[in-house]
Design a protein around this motif. Structure first.
Motif, PDB file in Angstrom:
ATOM      1  N   VAL A   1       0.864  -1.184   0.000  1.00 32.36           N
ATOM      2  CA  VAL A   1       0.000   0.000   0.000  1.00 32.36           C
ATOM      3  C   VAL A   1       0.899   1.233   0.000  1.00 32.36           C
ATOM      4  O   VAL A   1       1.558   1.507   0.989  1.00 32.36           O
ATOM      5  CB  VAL A   1      -0.895   0.049   1.259  1.00 32.36           C
ATOM      6  CG1 VAL A   1      -1.906   1.175   1.146  1.00 32.36           C
ATOM      7  CG2 VAL A   1      -1.580  -1.279   1.484  1.00 32.36           C
ATOM      8  N   SER A   2       0.937   1.986  -1.098  1.00 34.20           N
ATOM      9  CA  SER A   2       1.870   3.107  -1.183  1.00 34.20           C
ATOM     10  C   SER A   2       1.271   4.283  -1.945  1.00 34.20           C
ATOM     11  O   SER A   2       0.692   4.102  -3.015  1.00 34.20           O
ATOM     12  CB  SER A   2       3.176   2.678  -1.870  1.00 34.20           C
ATOM     13  OG  SER A   2       3.838   1.675  -1.140  1.00 34.20           O
ATOM     14  N   ASP A   3       1.442   5.476  -1.363  1.00 38.58           N
ATOM     15  CA  ASP A   3       1.085   6.682  -2.096  1.00 38.58           C
ATOM     16  C   ASP A   3       2.367   7.385  -2.520  1.00 38.58           C
ATOM     17  O   ASP A   3       3.473   6.863  -2.333  1.00 38.58           O
ATOM     18  CB  ASP A   3       0.197   7.600  -1.246  1.00 38.58           C
ATOM     19  CG  ASP A   3       0.916   8.102   0.009  1.00 38.58           C
ATOM     20  OD1 ASP A   3       2.038   7.619   0.284  1.00 38.58           O
ATOM     21  OD2 ASP A   3       0.370   8.963   0.700  1.00 38.58           O
ATOM     22  N   GLN A   4       2.229   8.553  -3.124  1.00 42.36           N
ATOM     23  CA  GLN A   4       3.389   9.320  -3.563  1.00 42.36           C
ATOM     24  C   GLN A   4       3.747  10.358  -2.499  1.00 42.36           C
ATOM     25  O   GLN A   4       2.885  11.028  -1.957  1.00 42.36           O
ATOM     26  CB  GLN A   4       3.087  10.089  -4.847  1.00 42.36           C
ATOM     27  CG  GLN A   4       2.715   9.293  -6.047  1.00 42.36           C
ATOM     28  CD  GLN A   4       2.503  10.207  -7.248  1.00 42.36           C
ATOM     29  OE1 GLN A   4       3.253  11.162  -7.476  1.00 42.36           O
ATOM     30  NE2 GLN A   4       1.485   9.903  -8.021  1.00 42.36           N
TER      31      GLN A   4
ATOM     32  N   CYS B   1       0.712   3.868 -12.385  1.00 39.56           N
ATOM     33  CA  CYS B   1       1.409   2.653 -11.949  1.00 39.56           C
ATOM     34  C   CYS B   1       0.939   2.155 -10.583  1.00 39.56           C
ATOM     35  O   CYS B   1       1.461   1.162 -10.080  1.00 39.56           O
ATOM     36  CB  CYS B   1       2.915   2.912 -11.904  1.00 39.56           C
ATOM     37  SG  CYS B   1       3.668   3.138 -13.526  1.00 39.56           S
ATOM     38  N   GLY B   2      -0.038   2.828  -9.991  1.00 39.06           N
ATOM     39  CA  GLY B   2      -0.582   2.361  -8.722  1.00 39.06           C
ATOM     40  C   GLY B   2      -0.102   3.098  -7.498  1.00 39.06           C
ATOM     41  O   GLY B   2      -0.510   2.780  -6.375  1.00 39.06           O
ATOM     42  N   TYR B   3       0.761   4.103  -7.676  1.00 31.89           N
ATOM     43  CA  TYR B   3       1.221   4.919  -6.551  1.00 31.89           C
ATOM     44  C   TYR B   3       0.309   6.139  -6.486  1.00 31.89           C
ATOM     45  O   TYR B   3       0.540   7.144  -7.157  1.00 31.89           O
ATOM     46  CB  TYR B   3       2.680   5.322  -6.742  1.00 31.89           C
ATOM     47  CG  TYR B   3       3.610   4.149  -6.922  1.00 31.89           C
ATOM     48  CD1 TYR B   3       4.029   3.397  -5.831  1.00 31.89           C
ATOM     49  CD2 TYR B   3       4.065   3.774  -8.195  1.00 31.89           C
ATOM     50  CE1 TYR B   3       4.878   2.306  -5.991  1.00 31.89           C
ATOM     51  CE2 TYR B   3       4.902   2.684  -8.366  1.00 31.89           C
ATOM     52  CZ  TYR B   3       5.305   1.956  -7.265  1.00 31.89           C
ATOM     53  OH  TYR B   3       6.136   0.873  -7.440  1.00 31.89           O
ATOM     54  N   PHE B   4      -0.743   6.049  -5.662  1.00 29.00           N
ATOM     55  CA  PHE B   4      -1.788   7.064  -5.709  1.00 29.00           C
ATOM     56  C   PHE B   4      -1.300   8.398  -5.143  1.00 29.00           C
ATOM     57  O   PHE B   4      -0.313   8.473  -4.412  1.00 29.00           O
ATOM     58  CB  PHE B   4      -3.045   6.582  -4.971  1.00 29.00           C
ATOM     59  CG  PHE B   4      -2.810   6.130  -3.550  1.00 29.00           C
ATOM     60  CD1 PHE B   4      -2.863   7.023  -2.496  1.00 29.00           C
ATOM     61  CD2 PHE B   4      -2.545   4.790  -3.272  1.00 29.00           C
ATOM     62  CE1 PHE B   4      -2.669   6.618  -1.194  1.00 29.00           C
ATOM     63  CE2 PHE B   4      -2.345   4.365  -1.964  1.00 29.00           C
ATOM     64  CZ  PHE B   4      -2.404   5.281  -0.934  1.00 29.00           C
ATOM     65  N   TYR B   5      -2.016   9.450  -5.525  1.00 28.01           N
ATOM     66  CA  TYR B   5      -1.633  10.794  -5.105  1.00 28.01           C
ATOM     67  C   TYR B   5      -1.657  10.941  -3.589  1.00 28.01           C
ATOM     68  O   TYR B   5      -2.519  10.391  -2.908  1.00 28.01           O
ATOM     69  CB  TYR B   5      -2.575  11.832  -5.726  1.00 28.01           C
ATOM     70  CG  TYR B   5      -2.496  11.932  -7.233  1.00 28.01           C
ATOM     71  CD1 TYR B   5      -1.284  12.213  -7.866  1.00 28.01           C
ATOM     72  CD2 TYR B   5      -3.622  11.732  -8.012  1.00 28.01           C
ATOM     73  CE1 TYR B   5      -1.212  12.308  -9.247  1.00 28.01           C
ATOM     74  CE2 TYR B   5      -3.563  11.820  -9.401  1.00 28.01           C
ATOM     75  CZ  TYR B   5      -2.353  12.103 -10.017  1.00 28.01           C
ATOM     76  OH  TYR B   5      -2.276  12.183 -11.380  1.00 28.01           O
TER      77      TYR B   5
END
Length: 606
Positions: free
Chosen positions: A350-353, A385-389
């Motif tokens: 689970v990762s955001d930017q 790529c799945g790294y949400f804001y």
């Protein structure tokens, strides 16, 4: 107050004593004693000589450290006192009943004898996270861990041409046929070529005319080696996975090849060569599968998160290169940096930017739009790529975090000089900065000078310590574990904000106190221990606690991924065994103790 149950029966129901033979439980009950305590009566206090282990039979006790700060409230079936006993130290905590309480008192020599003679008891009181030894070869995995779930299906009456169109659009080599009665058959590219192209079957005919009826199948509990043997023996490339009459997945030769070859290096290679963000996303979409593979292979949590983060780093650098190709060369040097979990190399499933841009001081106002476009290109690509804001807008697309180096220096000076709550939050995040792509000379002395300046400011340091205490371990209820009380995650533990984050915050404080250079949390704790900021025993305890919490978080996410769910950080403690729950509670107690030490101004050396 009489015991609620017979002493022997009670001990036989409490882990780890439930693993003992009847004779051993009888012998244990003979040497243990039940004692009653009234509210406010001290069981033992800081500095007392440790002589016994205590097991709560009924009632409740309050546990405080040497500064009087509450660590936890313990209820029936929990034990305390083992920390001092096993270390051969005087008590470092005070225990006081909050209500009428009955305790089972076990002499120290009895506990030591049990540890020496019974492996389950020894494991229970070894508070370190044991190394994983269950290395698994691909061929021994259950097929449900490898299969493609929810494969493409169609009805028996679907026209061949339509089915072929679906296969072409999805870039798949087969389509399964199902109806209300369940799984019926499969159509592969070989069927299309052999029966439609070569034999002339009408493309308008239903797929049932060319499908393989009742093909060879396996159940989800079969091993991958069963799939391999079936494919080799029967010369087939697709094995549907069925449970009863229902299709639950499929395994193809491509799946086997990809799984055998899949590694972080494989995904890094695919991402690094991607022509655009869409192609890149097909690689990053496999990160959950990689996470499962890495964790189940027994890799340590810091290795897993490092390898997962490497993929995000590669995606960022590739997007920077694609952005420069689209926008033209940058007008002045720049540096893209990651902060947050990517900066610390601690990304999970689970990762955001969290990112920013440092620009050369030569940049002009007229050149700033270039970098705004660069930031937008990269951030949109990372989102694809799945790294949400970032919910807090801690991204280079925010003009505040896309500035010349001189402005960044002023930011840090201002945060240190005026440590208000926002400054503390921003400083905490920015202490995790790590260069990803661009001109690294723009960051060479910024971190070290900032650390040196910050460590000299006692007000800033005090605010930083206070900020590190905002996230508390979940102690107090449910056998010592306090779960979320309402909302979507009611009765669950937040292993991120109440588990990992408190240790991350402590790591930042130790970094400040020792002017240490590591950014990764575990590396910070090790460096703090080596530099004397953390005592040998305190550092060892905190490292073991962090290892257990971080590992349990990853294992929880793996369980969710394998169940077909999106991974998160919320764990229901009811799913844990008594053994796991007890060790997790003890890990939280260690973190709470270290927070108390930092908060009291004693550091972690006392």
């Amino acid at each position: 107050m009489p015991l609620p149950v017979h002493l022997r029966q009670f001990l036989a129901s409490v882990h780890p004593y439930d693993s003992l033979s009847e004779a051993d439980v009888d012998a244990l009950a003979e040497v243990c004693e039940a004692r009653d305590f009234t509210p406010g009566e001290t069981v033992f206090a800081v500095g007392d000589t440790a002589t016994s282990l205590y097991i709560i039979a009924s009632g409740e006790v309050d546990v405080t450290d040497e500064t009087g700060v509450q660590i936890s409230i313990l209820g029936p079936r929990n034990s305390f006192g083992e920390r001092a006993l096993l270390r051969g130290e005087d008590a470092s905590r005070t225990v006081t009943p909050t209500q009428d309480t009955t305790l089972i008192v076990m002499p120290a020599e009895t506990l030591f004898a049990l540890i020496d003679a019974h492996a389950p008891v020894a494991r229970f009181f070894d508070r370190r996270r044991p190394p994983r030894t269950d290395q698994k070869d691909l061929t021994t995995l259950p097929v449900e861990q490898l299969m493609t779930r929810d494969p493409m299906t169609c009805a028996p009456e679907t026209p061949i041409r339509s089915a072929a169109g679906e296969m072409h659009a999805k870039r798949i080599s087969s389509i399964c046929v199902s109806d209300a009665g369940g799984f019926r058959g499969i159509v592969t590219l070989r069927d299309m070529n052999g029966k439609v192209v070569a034999e002339g079957v009408d493309p308008a005919a239903p797929v049932s005319a060319i499908m393989t009826d009742q093909p060879l199948t396996l159940g989800p509990q079969a091993l991958v080696t069963d799939v391999l043997h079936l494919m080799v023996e029967r010369g087939i490339g697709h094995v549907p996975i069925v449970e009863g009459a229902d299709l639950v997945g499929i395994v193809t030769q491509t799946d086997l090849t990809r799984a055998q070859a899949m590694s972080s290096a494989d995904l890094v290679g695919r991402v690094a060569k991607a022509a655009d963000a869409a192609e890149m996303s097909r690689g990053t979409a496999q990160i959950p599968d990689l996470l499962v593979q890495l964790v189940e292979a027994g890799n340590r949590h810091e290795v897993v998160t490092r390898l997962i983060t490497d993929i995000a780093d590669t995606a960022t650098r590739r997007l920077l290169a694609l952005a420069e190709a689209a926008l033209g060369p940058p007008p002045v040097p720049y540096l893209w940096l990651a902060c947050g979990s990517q900066g610390r190399q601690e990304q999970t499933g689970v990762s955001d930017q969290d990112n920013c841009l440092i620009l050369s001081d030569d940049v002009t106002e007229a050149q700033m739009p270039y970098f705004a476009d660069l930031a937008k290109y990269v951030s949109q690509g990372l989102d694809t790529c799945g790294y949400f804001y970032c919910p807090g807008d801690m991204m280079a697309t925010n003009p505040r975090w896309c500035q010349p180096l001189r402005v960044w220096r002023e930011y840090f000076r201002g945060w240190i000089a005026t440590p208000n709550p926002e400054a503390q939050m921003l400083a905490s995040v920015m202490f995790d900065l790590r260069p990803i792509g661009g001109d690294c000379s723009l960051f060479e002395d910024l971190q070290q000078k900032t650390l040196a300046e910050a460590s000299k400011n006692s007000i800033f340091t005090a605010h930083m310590i206070a900020n590190s205490l905002k996230h508390q371990p979940p102690l107090g209820l449910l056998r010592g574990l306090a779960t979320i009380r309402s909302g979507e995650h009611r009765n669950q533990l937040d292993l991120k904000h109440n588990g990992v984050v408190p240790v991350v915050d402590l790591g930042r404080v130790y970094t400040l106190q020792g002017q240490l250079s590591p950014v990764n949390t575990r590396a910070r704790l090790e460096a703090a221990q080596k530099a004397g900021v953390l005592s040998a025993s305190g550092g060892a305890d905190l490292l073991h606690a962090y290892d257990l919490i971080a590992t349990m978080r990853l294992e929880h996410q793996v369980t969710q991924i394998k169940a077909g769910d999106k991974p998160n950080n919320y764990l229901d403690p009811a799913t844990l065994s008594d053994f796991e729950r007890s060790h997790l509670r003890d890990a939280f107690v260690v973190v709470k103790t270290m927070q108390s030490a930092v908060g009291s101004g004693k550091g972690a050396l006392g």
